[in-house]
Design an enzyme around this catalytic site. Sequence first.
Site, PDB file in Angstrom:
ATOM      1  N   THR A 217      -6.960  -5.972  -4.651  1.00  0.00           N
ATOM      2  CA  THR A 217      -7.011  -4.744  -4.308  1.00  0.00           C
ATOM      3  C   THR A 217      -5.755  -3.715  -4.835  1.00  0.00           C
ATOM      4  OG1 THR A 217      -5.675  -4.991  -2.207  1.00  0.00           O
ATOM      5  CG2 THR A 217      -7.885  -5.049  -2.035  1.00  0.00           C
TER       6      THR A 217
ATOM      7  N   ILE B 289      -6.205   1.497  -3.915  1.00  0.00           N
ATOM      8  CA  ILE B 289      -7.028   1.970  -2.694  1.00  0.00           C
ATOM      9  C   ILE B 289      -7.664   0.655  -2.020  1.00  0.00           C
ATOM     10  CG2 ILE B 289      -8.913   3.632  -1.915  1.00  0.00           C
ATOM     11  CD1 ILE B 289      -8.517   5.085  -4.771  1.00  0.00           C
ATOM     12  N   HIS B 290      -7.077   0.190  -1.250  1.00  0.00           N
ATOM     13  CA  HIS B 290      -7.423  -1.304  -0.774  1.00  0.00           C
ATOM     14  C   HIS B 290      -8.685  -1.470  -0.251  1.00  0.00           C
ATOM     15  CE1 HIS B 290      -3.118  -2.452  -1.615  1.00  0.00           C
ATOM     16  NE2 HIS B 290      -2.835  -1.264  -0.975  1.00  0.00           N
ATOM     17  N   ASP B 291      -8.747  -0.519   0.701  1.00  0.00           N
ATOM     18  CA  ASP B 291     -10.237  -0.719   1.832  1.00  0.00           C
ATOM     19  C   ASP B 291     -11.316  -0.277   1.104  1.00  0.00           C
ATOM     20  OD1 ASP B 291      -8.556  -1.421   3.869  1.00  0.00           O
ATOM     21  OD2 ASP B 291      -8.326   0.647   4.811  1.00  0.00           O
TER      22      ASP B 291
ATOM     23  N   CYS C 265     -12.336  -1.359  -1.680  1.00  0.00           N
ATOM     24  CA  CYS C 265     -12.943  -2.524  -2.394  1.00  0.00           C
ATOM     25  C   CYS C 265     -14.087  -2.962  -1.604  1.00  0.00           C
ATOM     26  CB  CYS C 265     -11.577  -3.347  -2.671  1.00  0.00           C
ATOM     27  SG  CYS C 265     -10.520  -3.247  -4.056  1.00  0.00           S
TER      28      CYS C 265
END
Length: 309
Positions: A191, A235-237, A239
């Site tokens: 991420t 933009i971690h989430d 992914c």
Amino acid sequence: MKNILIDCDPGHDDALAIIVALANPQKLNLLGITTIGGNQTITKVTENAKKLLGFLKAKVPLAAGQSNPLKRSLKTAPEAHGDTGMDGPFFDGTTYPLSDLSGVDFLYEKIMASEGTVTIVALGPLTNIALLLTNHPEVKGKIGTISLMGGGIDHGNYTELAEFNIYVDPEAAEIVFQSGLPIVMAGLDVTEKAEITVAEIKALQGKGRVSQLVYELLSFYNESGRQFGFIDSPIHDLCAVAYLLAPEIFKGTYANIHVITDESLARGLTYGDFRKSASKFKPTLVLQEVDRQKFVELLLEALRYLDAV
């Protein structure tokens, strides 16, 4: 088309994951959204979900989940997401309905009523999902995959060793990872490579109604990320949703993942045995690489679609 349920704690990156899921109705059938105490309290993240869904004129049922982890008090992340949990944009007071069901009961009913299997997209602490699997083990036969954002094999972010979502409720995470279900783990290993640049954020300004919202979200998020050493914004989430839409832009390795749940400095650490000689029980695909440009284009395509409709 995949049936999906999103469990989240909005959260700037949660918001972008929801936006992209809603922008792909031909590929993702979003059955509902549940919230979980994480980035902020359950009251605040649920209010954020209501504001976002109202703004988007969505017609997706929403339910509030657990307020606290299984065994400890809740840790929140105002330093990353602000006092509201989703600081930055201004919402116009649009209201949005909330289910009377608890988050766990809501997930159970949606999964059992679904034709075919359901993919759970888990973007926050895994408390709701652990309780679902523990209280209703029969749902396992109806869950195709759990695509989650959490953990990190190489490093943490909330502590040196633990990523925030897992640290908040490691007991729940261990239940989920050891459930035997197929899991896609979008941890910090991948991420933090899924960044949108400052220039790409600025280019969103004034492009359209939804693009402007995302510009405002990411402007705050980018600024808050500077304190953690980031110039551009992971933009971690997103992914966890992007993998469902374009798995070919990711690379990863399978492993059996465990979580440290004791009170040591390693609490919340996720680790796996990647040795070829290890057990064949490797239900988790640990994502490690992403094509950043294609990842950002997936977001931009979603914004173009929503701006148009």
